[in-house]
Design a protein around this motif. Structure first.
Motif, PDB file in Angstrom:
ATOM      1  N   LEU A 184      -6.115  12.025  12.086  1.00 38.90           N
ATOM      2  CA  LEU A 184      -6.372  12.250  10.678  1.00 38.90           C
ATOM      3  C   LEU A 184      -7.789  12.770  10.441  1.00 38.90           C
ATOM      4  O   LEU A 184      -8.718  12.437  11.195  1.00 38.90           O
ATOM      5  N   PRO A 185      -8.002  13.549   9.377  1.00 39.90           N
ATOM      6  CA  PRO A 185      -9.366  13.929   9.011  1.00 39.90           C
ATOM      7  C   PRO A 185     -10.254  12.711   8.752  1.00 39.90           C
ATOM      8  O   PRO A 185     -11.451  12.737   9.039  1.00 39.90           O
ATOM      9  N   LEU A 186      -9.672  11.636   8.195  1.00 36.69           N
ATOM     10  CA  LEU A 186     -10.457  10.440   7.905  1.00 36.69           C
ATOM     11  C   LEU A 186     -11.043   9.840   9.184  1.00 36.69           C
ATOM     12  O   LEU A 186     -12.147   9.292   9.175  1.00 36.69           O
ATOM     13  N   THR A 187     -10.326   9.961  10.301  1.00 41.51           N
ATOM     14  CA  THR A 187     -10.839   9.465  11.576  1.00 41.51           C
ATOM     15  C   THR A 187     -12.022  10.299  12.040  1.00 41.51           C
ATOM     16  O   THR A 187     -13.008   9.777  12.580  1.00 41.51           O
ATOM     17  N   ALA A 227      -3.964  22.288  10.462  1.00 42.39           N
ATOM     18  CA  ALA A 227      -3.121  21.300  11.146  1.00 42.39           C
ATOM     19  C   ALA A 227      -3.504  19.886  10.741  1.00 42.39           C
ATOM     20  O   ALA A 227      -2.626  19.038  10.489  1.00 42.39           O
ATOM     21  N   PHE A 228      -4.788  19.612  10.656  1.00 46.02           N
ATOM     22  CA  PHE A 228      -5.243  18.290  10.234  1.00 46.02           C
ATOM     23  C   PHE A 228      -4.774  17.981   8.809  1.00 46.02           C
ATOM     24  O   PHE A 228      -4.357  16.857   8.513  1.00 46.02           O
ATOM     25  N   ALA A 229      -4.853  18.972   7.932  1.00 48.53           N
ATOM     26  CA  ALA A 229      -4.464  18.741   6.538  1.00 48.53           C
ATOM     27  C   ALA A 229      -2.978  18.409   6.428  1.00 48.53           C
ATOM     28  O   ALA A 229      -2.587  17.457   5.731  1.00 48.53           O
ATOM     29  N   VAL A 230      -2.121  19.167   7.118  1.00 51.00           N
ATOM     30  CA  VAL A 230      -0.682  18.925   7.053  1.00 51.00           C
ATOM     31  C   VAL A 230      -0.335  17.614   7.758  1.00 51.00           C
ATOM     32  O   VAL A 230       0.513  16.843   7.293  1.00 51.00           O
ATOM     33  N   LEU A 290      -5.317  11.184   1.198  1.00 53.90           N
ATOM     34  CA  LEU A 290      -4.955  12.266   0.293  1.00 53.90           C
ATOM     35  C   LEU A 290      -6.164  13.143  -0.022  1.00 53.90           C
ATOM     36  O   LEU A 290      -6.097  14.378   0.052  1.00 53.90           O
ATOM     37  N   VAL A 291      -7.276  12.515  -0.347  1.00 50.87           N
ATOM     38  CA  VAL A 291      -8.462  13.254  -0.755  1.00 50.87           C
ATOM     39  C   VAL A 291      -9.082  14.001   0.428  1.00 50.87           C
ATOM     40  O   VAL A 291      -9.384  15.203   0.328  1.00 50.87           O
ATOM     41  N   VAL A 292      -9.260  13.320   1.549  1.00 49.52           N
ATOM     42  CA  VAL A 292      -9.893  13.960   2.712  1.00 49.52           C
ATOM     43  C   VAL A 292      -9.016  15.096   3.240  1.00 49.52           C
ATOM     44  O   VAL A 292      -9.512  16.165   3.608  1.00 49.52           O
ATOM     45  N   GLY A 293      -7.706  14.884   3.302  1.00 50.40           N
ATOM     46  CA  GLY A 293      -6.811  15.945   3.739  1.00 50.40           C
ATOM     47  C   GLY A 293      -6.832  17.140   2.801  1.00 50.40           C
ATOM     48  O   GLY A 293      -6.815  18.294   3.245  1.00 50.40           O
ATOM     49  N   ALA A 294      -6.876  16.880   1.494  1.00 49.97           N
ATOM     50  CA  ALA A 294      -6.930  17.964   0.511  1.00 49.97           C
ATOM     51  C   ALA A 294      -8.239  18.731   0.618  1.00 49.97           C
ATOM     52  O   ALA A 294      -8.268  19.960   0.425  1.00 49.97           O
ATOM     53  N   GLN A 295      -9.322  18.043   0.924  1.00 52.67           N
ATOM     54  CA  GLN A 295     -10.609  18.720   1.103  1.00 52.67           C
ATOM     55  C   GLN A 295     -10.572  19.649   2.309  1.00 52.67           C
ATOM     56  O   GLN A 295     -11.133  20.756   2.279  1.00 52.67           O
ATOM     57  N   ALA A 296      -9.912  19.204   3.384  1.00 50.06           N
ATOM     58  CA  ALA A 296      -9.778  20.059   4.566  1.00 50.06           C
ATOM     59  C   ALA A 296      -8.947  21.300   4.226  1.00 50.06           C
ATOM     60  O   ALA A 296      -9.279  22.419   4.649  1.00 50.06           O
ATOM     61  N   LEU A 297      -7.892  21.116   3.454  1.00 48.16           N
ATOM     62  CA  LEU A 297      -7.047  22.241   3.058  1.00 48.16           C
ATOM     63  C   LEU A 297      -7.816  23.206   2.156  1.00 48.16           C
ATOM     64  O   LEU A 297      -7.689  24.435   2.282  1.00 48.16           O
ATOM     65  N   HIS A 298      -8.638  22.660   1.271  1.00 46.36           N
ATOM     66  CA  HIS A 298      -9.451  23.482   0.373  1.00 46.36           C
ATOM     67  C   HIS A 298     -10.441  24.332   1.166  1.00 46.36           C
ATOM     68  O   HIS A 298     -10.726  25.479   0.795  1.00 46.36           O
ATOM     69  N   HIS A 299     -10.956  23.793   2.265  1.00 47.36           N
ATOM     70  CA  HIS A 299     -11.898  24.557   3.082  1.00 47.36           C
ATOM     71  C   HIS A 299     -11.200  25.753   3.732  1.00 47.36           C
ATOM     72  O   HIS A 299     -11.802  26.812   3.905  1.00 47.36           O
ATOM     73  N   VAL A 300      -9.937  25.578   4.077  1.00 49.05           N
ATOM     74  CA  VAL A 300      -9.167  26.671   4.690  1.00 49.05           C
ATOM     75  C   VAL A 300      -8.725  27.679   3.628  1.00 49.05           C
ATOM     76  O   VAL A 300      -8.770  28.896   3.841  1.00 49.05           O
ATOM     77  N   VAL A 301      -8.308  27.164   2.468  1.00 44.91           N
ATOM     78  CA  VAL A 301      -7.829  28.017   1.370  1.00 44.91           C
ATOM     79  C   VAL A 301      -8.688  27.729   0.138  1.00 44.91           C
ATOM     80  O   VAL A 301      -8.309  26.905  -0.716  1.00 44.91           O
ATOM     81  N   PRO A 302      -9.855  28.355   0.018  1.00 40.05           N
ATOM     82  CA  PRO A 302     -10.774  28.046  -1.093  1.00 40.05           C
ATOM     83  C   PRO A 302     -10.152  28.207  -2.467  1.00 40.05           C
ATOM     84  O   PRO A 302     -10.546  27.540  -3.424  1.00 40.05           O
ATOM     85  N   GLY A 303      -9.164  29.098  -2.593  1.00 43.64           N
ATOM     86  CA  GLY A 303      -8.533  29.298  -3.891  1.00 43.64           C
ATOM     87  C   GLY A 303      -7.646  28.146  -4.317  1.00 43.64           C
ATOM     88  O   GLY A 303      -7.238  28.070  -5.480  1.00 43.64           O
ATOM     89  N   LEU A 304      -7.354  27.244  -3.384  1.00 37.35           N
ATOM     90  CA  LEU A 304      -6.531  26.074  -3.691  1.00 37.35           C
ATOM     91  C   LEU A 304      -7.455  24.902  -3.992  1.00 37.35           C
ATOM     92  O   LEU A 304      -8.230  24.473  -3.144  1.00 37.35           O
ATOM     93  N   SER A 305      -7.381  24.397  -5.203  1.00 39.16           N
ATOM     94  CA  SER A 305      -8.274  23.314  -5.593  1.00 39.16           C
ATOM     95  C   SER A 305      -7.940  22.030  -4.841  1.00 39.16           C
ATOM     96  O   SER A 305      -6.824  21.870  -4.319  1.00 39.16           O
ATOM     97  N   VAL A 306      -8.889  21.117  -4.804  1.00 38.66           N
ATOM     98  CA  VAL A 306      -8.660  19.825  -4.167  1.00 38.66           C
ATOM     99  C   VAL A 306      -7.545  19.071  -4.885  1.00 38.66           C
ATOM    100  O   VAL A 306      -6.711  18.420  -4.245  1.00 38.66           O
ATOM    101  N   THR A 307      -7.508  19.182  -6.207  1.00 38.88           N
ATOM    102  CA  THR A 307      -6.450  18.521  -6.976  1.00 38.88           C
ATOM    103  C   THR A 307      -5.072  19.040  -6.573  1.00 38.88           C
ATOM    104  O   THR A 307      -4.126  18.268  -6.377  1.00 38.88           O
ATOM    105  N   ALA A 308      -4.957  20.359  -6.437  1.00 41.23           N
ATOM    106  CA  ALA A 308      -3.680  20.939  -6.013  1.00 41.23           C
ATOM    107  C   ALA A 308      -3.335  20.482  -4.601  1.00 41.23           C
ATOM    108  O   ALA A 308      -2.170  20.181  -4.302  1.00 41.23           O
ATOM    109  N   GLY A 309      -4.346  20.397  -3.741  1.00 44.53           N
ATOM    110  CA  GLY A 309      -4.125  19.922  -2.378  1.00 44.53           C
ATOM    111  C   GLY A 309      -3.635  18.487  -2.347  1.00 44.53           C
ATOM    112  O   GLY A 309      -2.761  18.131  -1.548  1.00 44.53           O
ATOM    113  N   ILE A 310      -4.188  17.659  -3.231  1.00 45.07           N
ATOM    114  CA  ILE A 310      -3.752  16.264  -3.327  1.00 45.07           C
ATOM    115  C   ILE A 310      -2.279  16.199  -3.736  1.00 45.07           C
ATOM    116  O   ILE A 310      -1.495  15.418  -3.176  1.00 45.07           O
ATOM    117  N   CYS A 311      -1.896  17.020  -4.697  1.00 44.37           N
ATOM    118  CA  CYS A 311      -0.501  17.026  -5.159  1.00 44.37           C
ATOM    119  C   CYS A 311       0.441  17.481  -4.050  1.00 44.37           C
ATOM    120  O   CYS A 311       1.527  16.910  -3.876  1.00 44.37           O
TER     121      CYS A 311
END
Length: 475
Positions: free
Chosen positions: A44-47, A288-291, A126-147
């Protein structure tokens, strides 16, 4: 009025069992299966973020951080994995077993604490994974990543433990390979200066050891939830080593990656720093970490669901939830987690994480009492049917001896505790080294053993492993 699940309920696809004992005819699995799921649980990203604390916050050189991470996880993993032995023997969720030590209603307090911790880890992931996804896809907000992450977790959770185990085991292989590649890449591409920087300091070393040990101890309330489906005759050794090996190995590797990232890119947020250090490979690793985080996070909600249903059954005896109860509870918990995660993207999340660490302190005495009672006092002999008795059976509603020892175990940790919210006087005197969990374990376990041996309800004759069929589930 309660109704049984319909005869055509898709039991083979959707898990129908909840907190009731797993019938012997439906027991399956092996130590390899446990190894797989516990290998994936920590991918996990949290680890990664937790491992980075060693080199960023405590400024340890990487190799000293690595030694502290190994020692902490190796020691803490022993106490965590011992709980895995209880699953095949008793066939019920981990925290429901607390009724054997604390009584039917006395255990509810411990179950509530565990429930909050499960939700806390779900929200953090949820939050840490969404932040990782946001770093890969900047146009995707952290909130959207959480959802998105919550939606993935919800679908997996609906199917139940079988799918959770399969997906987590799959991610163990994928993320494990990427972690090894990342360690090699960073270690051979200009990270040498960061690895060697910093100086050894005792406070940092022992604090990182404590982080590793407490990380493993935090899984103690999960363990039998995953091992309760194993055959009743499954060996204690296989359950222990499958759980211990998977959890300790994966945590050491992923935390070490975080420590290496912290040493090589100390000014960056750990997941962003990892992506930057890996260049073109970084996008693949972070995605991969985000998913994986969204997928494996289903395990947190699964255990939270079992605890929620346990609390409900505590005060509504005779009600044993089935498929519908599991699904409704799972959806409700995802909704709660989603709302808190969206609201807690900022500073609140840091404070919430500190609150979760405090909850770990109050779970350490439970773990000590549970292990001593199971291995030294009752030697695995429990009346599983009494766990569901309207009057608490031989265990009653309240066990004041266990509750008193539990309170003592919490109190003895206070002078040694180290958190951002509070640092105990003894901890300050020894430079901020966190030894609270050690004293919580030793005092709780030792005092409980001395007192529990005199209790009249202790089973002294050999008892059967849970062999009764699960009562008819109701929704």
């Amino acid at each position: 009025m309660t109704l049984p699940d319909p005869p055509n309920a898709p039991a083979r696809v959707l898990e129908r069992h909840t907190i009731g004992p797993i019938p012997l005819a439906e027991r399956h699995g092996s130590g390899k299966g446990l190894f797989g799921i516990w290998l994936g649980v920590n991918m996990l990203p949290l680890t990664v973020v937790t491992g980075a604390i060693a080199t960023v916050v405590f400024a340890l050189p990487f190799w000293w951080a690595f030694v502290a991470i190994v020692l902490g996880n190796v020691v803490g993993g022993i106490f965590m994995a011992l709980h895995a032995v209880q699953g095949p023997q008793l066939g019920v969720p981990q925290m429901l077993q607390a009724r054997g030590q604390f009584g039917a209603r006395g255990a509810a307090l411990i179950v509530v604490i565990a429930l909050v911790m499960f939700l806390g880890f779900f929200i953090s992931n949820l939050v840490v994974g969404a932040q990782a996804l946001h770093h890969v896809v900047p146009g995707l907000s952290v909130t959207a990543g959480i959802c998105i992450a919550a939606s993935i977790s919800l679908v997996i959770s609906i199917f139940g433990l079988r799918l959770i185990r399969a997906i987590v085991s799959l991610w163990a292989v994928v993320i494990g390979a990427l972690v090894v590649m990342s360690l090699i890449w960073i270690g051979t591409n200009g990270a040498a200066d960061g690895v060697l920087s910093g100086e050894f300091n005792a406070v940092g070393f022992f604090s990182v050891m404590a982080i590793g040990a407490v990380w493993q101890k935090a899984y103690a309330p999960y363990v039998s939830d995953y091992s309760r489906y194993l055959p009743a005759g499954f060996g204690a050794r296989g359950a222990f080593w499958g759980t211990y090996g998977g959890s300790v190995l994966s945590t050491i590797f992923v935390m070490s990656l975080g420590a290496l990232v912290g040493a090589a890119a100390p000014g960056s947020e750990p997941m962003a720093g990892l992506g930057n250090l890996l260049g073109g490979l970084g996008t693949v690793v972070l995605l991969a970490f985000a998913v994986a985080s969204a997928s494996t996070n289903a395990g947190n909600i699964y255990c939270a669901m079992l605890n929620t249903l346990t609390i409900g059954e505590t005060f509504r005896k005779g009600w044993l939830p089935g498929l519908r109860g599991r699904i409704v509870t799972t959806v409700a918990l995802h909704a709660v987690g989603l709302v808190v995660a969206i609201a807690g993207q900022g500073d609140f999340l840091v404070n919430f994480k500190n609150f979760i660490l405090l909850l770990l302190y109050v779970l350490v005495p439970w773990s000590a009492i549970n292990l001593v009672d199971y291995f030294l006092v009752r030697r695995g002999h429990y009346d599983v049917e009494a766990f569901f008795a309207a009057d608490g059976g031989r265990y009653g509603y309240w066990n004041w001896t266990a509750l008193g020892v539990y309170a003592l175990g919490v109190a003895v940790q206070v002078p040694f505790a180290v958190t951002e919210l509070y640092t105990g006087p003894i901890a300050r005197a020894i430079g901020g080294v966190d030894l609270a969990w050690m004293f919580g374990l030793v005092v709780s376990g030792g005092v409980y053993y001395l007192l529990a041996r005199r209790r009249p309800d202790v089973i002294t004759e050999p008892a059967q492993t849970q062999a009764v069929e699960e009562p008819a589930p109701v929704r």
